[in-house]
Design a protein around this motif. Sequence first.
Motif, PDB file in Angstrom:
ATOM      1  N   LYS A 119       0.803  -1.110  -0.221  1.00 55.01           N
ATOM      2  CA  LYS A 119       0.108  -0.082  -0.005  1.00 55.01           C
ATOM      3  C   LYS A 119       1.013   1.246  -0.153  1.00 55.01           C
ATOM      4  O   LYS A 119       1.907   1.291   0.826  1.00 55.01           O
ATOM      5  CB  LYS A 119      -0.670  -0.031   1.289  1.00 55.01           C
ATOM      6  N   PHE A 120       0.637   2.186  -1.010  1.00 55.19           N
ATOM      7  CA  PHE A 120       1.271   3.473  -1.080  1.00 55.19           C
ATOM      8  C   PHE A 120       0.130   4.500  -0.313  1.00 55.19           C
ATOM      9  O   PHE A 120      -1.154   4.284  -0.630  1.00 55.19           O
ATOM     10  CB  PHE A 120       1.686   3.954  -2.173  1.00 55.19           C
ATOM     11  N   TYR A 121       0.381   5.080   0.363  1.00 54.31           N
ATOM     12  CA  TYR A 121      -0.630   6.264   1.075  1.00 54.31           C
ATOM     13  C   TYR A 121      -0.078   7.602   1.062  1.00 54.31           C
ATOM     14  O   TYR A 121       1.085   8.101   0.973  1.00 54.31           O
ATOM     15  CB  TYR A 121      -0.929   5.831   2.536  1.00 54.31           C
ATOM     16  N   PHE A 122      -1.104   8.488   1.258  1.00 55.91           N
ATOM     17  CA  PHE A 122      -0.928   9.931   1.206  1.00 55.91           C
ATOM     18  C   PHE A 122      -1.992  10.539   2.380  1.00 55.91           C
ATOM     19  O   PHE A 122      -2.917  10.307   2.468  1.00 55.91           O
ATOM     20  CB  PHE A 122      -1.434  10.676  -0.077  1.00 55.91           C
ATOM     21  N   GLU A 123      -1.064  11.303   3.239  1.00 62.45           N
ATOM     22  CA  GLU A 123      -1.923  12.051   4.436  1.00 62.45           C
ATOM     23  C   GLU A 123      -1.711  13.452   4.052  1.00 62.45           C
ATOM     24  O   GLU A 123      -0.659  14.101   4.388  1.00 62.45           O
ATOM     25  CB  GLU A 123      -1.155  11.694   5.693  1.00 62.45           C
ATOM     26  N   PRO A 124      -2.802  14.200   3.521  1.00 60.10           N
ATOM     27  CA  PRO A 124      -2.499  15.651   3.431  1.00 60.10           C
ATOM     28  C   PRO A 124      -2.354  16.563   4.382  1.00 60.10           C
ATOM     29  O   PRO A 124      -1.741  17.636   4.234  1.00 60.10           O
ATOM     30  CB  PRO A 124      -3.926  16.132   2.412  1.00 60.10           C
ATOM     31  N   GLY A 125      -2.862  16.295   5.554  1.00 57.92           N
ATOM     32  CA  GLY A 125      -2.715  17.303   6.634  1.00 57.92           C
ATOM     33  C   GLY A 125      -1.727  16.822   7.654  1.00 57.92           C
ATOM     34  O   GLY A 125      -1.545  17.698   8.591  1.00 57.92           O
ATOM     35  N   PHE A 126      -1.136  15.738   7.587  1.00 49.59           N
ATOM     36  CA  PHE A 126      -0.192  15.377   8.612  1.00 49.59           C
ATOM     37  C   PHE A 126       1.263  15.907   8.400  1.00 49.59           C
ATOM     38  O   PHE A 126       2.104  15.579   7.333  1.00 49.59           O
ATOM     39  CB  PHE A 126       0.026  13.840   8.709  1.00 49.59           C
ATOM     40  N   LYS A 127       1.836  16.908   9.490  1.00 51.08           N
ATOM     41  CA  LYS A 127       2.758  17.389   9.503  1.00 51.08           C
ATOM     42  C   LYS A 127       2.930  18.176   8.175  1.00 51.08           C
ATOM     43  O   LYS A 127       4.105  18.195   7.580  1.00 51.08           O
ATOM     44  CB  LYS A 127       3.962  16.473   9.882  1.00 51.08           C
ATOM     45  N   GLY A 128       2.131  18.901   7.589  1.00 55.46           N
ATOM     46  CA  GLY A 128       2.432  19.413   6.255  1.00 55.46           C
ATOM     47  C   GLY A 128       2.266  18.702   4.898  1.00 55.46           C
ATOM     48  O   GLY A 128       2.581  19.001   3.987  1.00 55.46           O
ATOM     49  N   GLY A 129       1.798  17.284   5.238  1.00 53.17           N
ATOM     50  CA  GLY A 129       1.684  16.510   4.236  1.00 53.17           C
ATOM     51  C   GLY A 129       2.682  15.277   4.115  1.00 53.17           C
ATOM     52  O   GLY A 129       3.818  15.589   4.619  1.00 53.17           O
ATOM     53  N   ASN A 130       2.415  14.143   3.967  1.00 52.04           N
ATOM     54  CA  ASN A 130       3.034  12.909   4.337  1.00 52.04           C
ATOM     55  C   ASN A 130       2.956  11.736   3.281  1.00 52.04           C
ATOM     56  O   ASN A 130       1.744  11.488   2.841  1.00 52.04           O
ATOM     57  CB  ASN A 130       2.767  12.574   5.801  1.00 52.04           C
ATOM     58  N   THR A 131       3.641  10.796   3.214  1.00 51.06           N
ATOM     59  CA  THR A 131       3.575   9.821   2.297  1.00 51.06           C
ATOM     60  C   THR A 131       4.240   8.289   3.108  1.00 51.06           C
ATOM     61  O   THR A 131       4.963   8.636   3.906  1.00 51.06           O
ATOM     62  CB  THR A 131       3.859   9.678   0.956  1.00 51.06           C
ATOM     63  N   GLY A 132       3.976   7.313   2.621  1.00 55.19           N
ATOM     64  CA  GLY A 132       4.492   6.234   3.261  1.00 55.19           C
ATOM     65  C   GLY A 132       4.120   4.744   2.397  1.00 55.19           C
ATOM     66  O   GLY A 132       3.352   5.131   1.493  1.00 55.19           O
ATOM     67  N   VAL A 133       4.956   3.875   2.712  1.00 49.39           N
ATOM     68  CA  VAL A 133       4.588   2.394   1.987  1.00 49.39           C
ATOM     69  C   VAL A 133       4.352   1.434   3.115  1.00 49.39           C
ATOM     70  O   VAL A 133       5.171   1.484   4.086  1.00 49.39           O
ATOM     71  CB  VAL A 133       5.765   2.188   0.918  1.00 49.39           C
ATOM     72  N   GLU A 134       3.427   0.613   3.001  1.00 47.47           N
ATOM     73  CA  GLU A 134       3.356  -0.750   4.044  1.00 47.47           C
ATOM     74  C   GLU A 134       3.345  -1.951   3.133  1.00 47.47           C
ATOM     75  O   GLU A 134       2.898  -1.906   2.048  1.00 47.47           O
ATOM     76  CB  GLU A 134       1.940  -0.520   4.883  1.00 47.47           C
ATOM     77  N   GLU A 135       4.019  -2.818   3.623  1.00 52.12           N
ATOM     78  CA  GLU A 135       4.297  -4.392   2.964  1.00 52.12           C
ATOM     79  C   GLU A 135       3.400  -4.979   4.067  1.00 52.12           C
ATOM     80  O   GLU A 135       3.817  -5.098   4.943  1.00 52.12           O
ATOM     81  CB  GLU A 135       5.404  -4.726   2.756  1.00 52.12           C
ATOM     82  N   CYS A 136       2.350  -5.759   3.609  1.00 54.66           N
ATOM     83  CA  CYS A 136       1.618  -6.546   4.671  1.00 54.66           C
ATOM     84  C   CYS A 136       1.414  -7.904   3.987  1.00 54.66           C
ATOM     85  O   CYS A 136       1.122  -8.155   3.022  1.00 54.66           O
ATOM     86  CB  CYS A 136       0.008  -5.868   4.970  1.00 54.66           C
ATOM     87  N   ILE A 137       1.222  -8.927   5.063  1.00 51.98           N
ATOM     88  CA  ILE A 137       1.166 -10.410   4.691  1.00 51.98           C
ATOM     89  C   ILE A 137      -0.003 -11.025   5.652  1.00 51.98           C
ATOM     90  O   ILE A 137      -0.067 -10.678   6.831  1.00 51.98           O
ATOM     91  CB  ILE A 137       2.280 -11.203   4.769  1.00 51.98           C
ATOM     92  N   ARG A 138      -0.900 -11.694   5.085  1.00 50.15           N
ATOM     93  CA  ARG A 138      -1.914 -12.330   5.791  1.00 50.15           C
ATOM     94  C   ARG A 138      -1.481 -13.443   6.615  1.00 50.15           C
ATOM     95  O   ARG A 138      -0.831 -14.293   6.256  1.00 50.15           O
ATOM     96  CB  ARG A 138      -3.009 -12.891   5.045  1.00 50.15           C
ATOM     97  N   LYS A 139      -1.697 -13.252   8.078  1.00 50.84           N
ATOM     98  CA  LYS A 139      -1.501 -14.277   9.068  1.00 50.84           C
ATOM     99  C   LYS A 139      -2.224 -15.670   8.852  1.00 50.84           C
ATOM    100  O   LYS A 139      -3.346 -15.653   8.404  1.00 50.84           O
ATOM    101  CB  LYS A 139      -1.594 -13.825  10.496  1.00 50.84           C
TER     102      LYS A 139
END
Length: 139
Positions: A119-139
Motif C-alpha cells: 500500500k502507498f498512502y498519502f496524508e494531506p494534513g499530517f505535518k504539512g503532508g506525508n506519504t508512506g508504504v506498507e508491505e503486509c502479509i495475511r497471518k
Amino acid sequence: MKWLATLLACTLAAPVFAMDLSGVYACKGNDAHEGKYTGTVTMKLRPEHSKGKDASYDFQLEVPDYGTYTGHAAVHGMHAAMHFALPMEQGEYGGKTNDYGTGIAEFRKNSNGQLRFRKFYFEPGFKGGNTGVEECIRK
C-alpha cells in the motif's frame, strides 16, 4: 460441438466474484516523517455492499505507540483504495495531528500462497503532508 458453444456461453455469462481479502495482516511500513514501523491490519468484508469484482471492507490498522486507525476499503479485483484516520475519540478528525489519509494497494499471493498487499498512502494534513508504504502479509 454444440455442447461446447453452450458451455462457453454459460461460462461467459457466469458472474465473477472477487477473492475475499478479509483477514488479519502483519505489516511493516516506512513513513516519510516517522520512519519505519510495524502494525496489524484487519479487513472485514461487507457482503451487503459487495457485488462481483467490486467489494467493500471495514479497515483497521493498529500501530503501537501511534494508535488505531479506522476506515474502509473499496476493492475492485485485487486493487484497493483505503481510507484511514485516527478516530474522533482520540481528538478531532484524524486526531490532533490530522493523522488521516488515503492509500492504494495491490493484493497478490506470494510463492507460498499467502495473500499479501503493498500500500502507498498519502496524508494531506499530517505535518504539512506525508506519504508512506506498507508491505503486509495475511497471518
